[in-house]
Scaffold this motif. Structure first.
Motif, PDB file in Angstrom:
ATOM      1  N   GLY A  79     -10.066  -1.463   3.100  1.00  0.00           N
ATOM      2  CA  GLY A  79      -8.862  -2.113   3.640  1.00  0.00           C
ATOM      3  C   GLY A  79      -9.171  -3.472   4.244  1.00  0.00           C
ATOM      4  O   GLY A  79      -8.460  -4.449   3.999  1.00  0.00           O
ATOM      5  N   ASP A  80     -10.244  -3.531   5.041  1.00  0.00           N
ATOM      6  CA  ASP A  80     -10.645  -4.815   5.636  1.00  0.00           C
ATOM      7  C   ASP A  80     -11.003  -5.840   4.559  1.00  0.00           C
ATOM      8  O   ASP A  80     -10.627  -7.007   4.641  1.00  0.00           O
ATOM      9  N   GLY A  81     -11.728  -5.400   3.532  1.00  0.00           N
ATOM     10  CA  GLY A  81     -12.134  -6.306   2.460  1.00  0.00           C
ATOM     11  C   GLY A  81     -10.947  -6.846   1.678  1.00  0.00           C
ATOM     12  O   GLY A  81     -10.886  -8.042   1.379  1.00  0.00           O
ATOM     13  N   LEU A  82      -9.995  -5.978   1.359  1.00  0.00           N
ATOM     14  CA  LEU A  82      -8.811  -6.436   0.621  1.00  0.00           C
ATOM     15  C   LEU A  82      -7.997  -7.430   1.448  1.00  0.00           C
ATOM     16  O   LEU A  82      -7.523  -8.441   0.916  1.00  0.00           O
ATOM     17  N   ASN A  83      -7.845  -7.152   2.735  1.00  0.00           N
ATOM     18  CA  ASN A  83      -7.133  -8.108   3.592  1.00  0.00           C
ATOM     19  C   ASN A  83      -7.891  -9.426   3.693  1.00  0.00           C
ATOM     20  O   ASN A  83      -7.286 -10.495   3.720  1.00  0.00           O
ATOM     21  N   ARG A  84      -9.198  -9.357   3.728  1.00  0.00           N
ATOM     22  CA  ARG A  84     -10.024 -10.568   3.844  1.00  0.00           C
ATOM     23  C   ARG A  84      -9.840 -11.498   2.645  1.00  0.00           C
ATOM     24  O   ARG A  84      -9.860 -12.719   2.792  1.00  0.00           O
ATOM     25  N   ILE A  85      -9.628 -10.923   1.456  1.00  0.00           N
ATOM     26  CA  ILE A  85      -9.447 -11.764   0.268  1.00  0.00           C
ATOM     27  C   ILE A  85      -7.981 -12.099   0.014  1.00  0.00           C
ATOM     28  O   ILE A  85      -7.631 -12.612  -1.044  1.00  0.00           O
ATOM     29  N   GLY A  86      -7.117 -11.803   0.997  1.00  0.00           N
ATOM     30  CA  GLY A  86      -5.730 -12.237   0.911  1.00  0.00           C
ATOM     31  C   GLY A  86      -4.742 -11.213   0.388  1.00  0.00           C
ATOM     32  O   GLY A  86      -3.565 -11.536   0.210  1.00  0.00           O
ATOM     33  N   LYS A  87      -5.181 -10.003   0.131  1.00  0.00           N
ATOM     34  CA  LYS A  87      -4.256  -8.953  -0.314  1.00  0.00           C
ATOM     35  C   LYS A  87      -3.554  -8.369   0.902  1.00  0.00           C
ATOM     36  O   LYS A  87      -4.090  -8.351   2.007  1.00  0.00           O
ATOM     37  N   ASN A  88      -2.345  -7.893   0.727  1.00  0.00           N
ATOM     38  CA  ASN A  88      -1.586  -7.267   1.815  1.00  0.00           C
ATOM     39  C   ASN A  88      -1.873  -5.773   1.741  1.00  0.00           C
ATOM     40  O   ASN A  88      -1.193  -5.033   1.047  1.00  0.00           O
ATOM     41  N   ALA A  89      -2.933  -5.329   2.431  1.00  0.00           N
ATOM     42  CA  ALA A  89      -3.389  -3.946   2.323  1.00  0.00           C
ATOM     43  C   ALA A  89      -3.279  -3.237   3.662  1.00  0.00           C
ATOM     44  O   ALA A  89      -3.442  -3.832   4.720  1.00  0.00           O
ATOM     45  N   MET A  90      -2.982  -1.929   3.587  1.00  0.00           N
ATOM     46  CA  MET A  90      -3.040  -1.089   4.771  1.00  0.00           C
ATOM     47  C   MET A  90      -3.658   0.230   4.367  1.00  0.00           C
ATOM     48  O   MET A  90      -3.717   0.558   3.181  1.00  0.00           O
ATOM     49  N   ILE A  91      -4.156   0.955   5.348  1.00  0.00           N
ATOM     50  CA  ILE A  91      -4.820   2.219   5.057  1.00  0.00           C
ATOM     51  C   ILE A  91      -4.134   3.355   5.798  1.00  0.00           C
ATOM     52  O   ILE A  91      -3.466   3.149   6.811  1.00  0.00           O
ATOM     53  N   CYS A  92      -4.297   4.536   5.273  1.00  0.00           N
ATOM     54  CA  CYS A  92      -3.789   5.749   5.899  1.00  0.00           C
ATOM     55  C   CYS A  92      -4.903   6.779   5.828  1.00  0.00           C
ATOM     56  O   CYS A  92      -5.444   7.031   4.751  1.00  0.00           O
TER      57      CYS A  92
END
Length: 109
Positions: A79-92
């Motif tokens: 989740g952190d990696g996807l957000n870092r590259i600009g994706k709108n990611a969240m985790i559950c």
């Protein structure tokens, strides 16, 4: 090395409204339970009909490393990696880190 409880107590949790804003969820659509948790109103969710669906990545059934890195660590890192590259990611996470409750890792503890 800090214990799990020391790490948890040192964390600075963000207000749920701030998390909602990042995900384009308006404050009036959040039904808060304290400062860090909320449900999302059914009206807001119904208003999302017709939008394209996102993508789901399921992290499951991996064996933890000797350092205890397993599904939870992998999911948070992803989740952190996807957000870092600009994706709108969240985790559950469902039942994360059961082991530390008994002083050892793993849900079977």
């Amino acid at each position: 090395m800090a214990s799990d409880i020391e790490i948890a107590r040192a964390a600075n949790m963000k207000p749920i409204q701030e998390i909602g804003m990042k995900l384009d969820i308006p404050e009036e659509a959040l039904l808060p339970y304290g400062r860090t948790k909320a449900k999302i109103s059914a009206d807001f969710l119904q208003g999302l009909n017709g939008r394209s669906n996102g993508k789901l990545i399921l992290v499951t059934a991996i064996n933890p490393t000797p350092a205890g890195e397993g599904k939870t660590t992998t999911t948070v890192g992803l989740g952190d990696g996807l957000n870092r590259i600009g994706k709108n990611a969240m985790i559950c996470l469902r039942e994360p880190s059961l082991g530390p409750c008994f002083g050892m890792k793993g849900g079977a503890a």
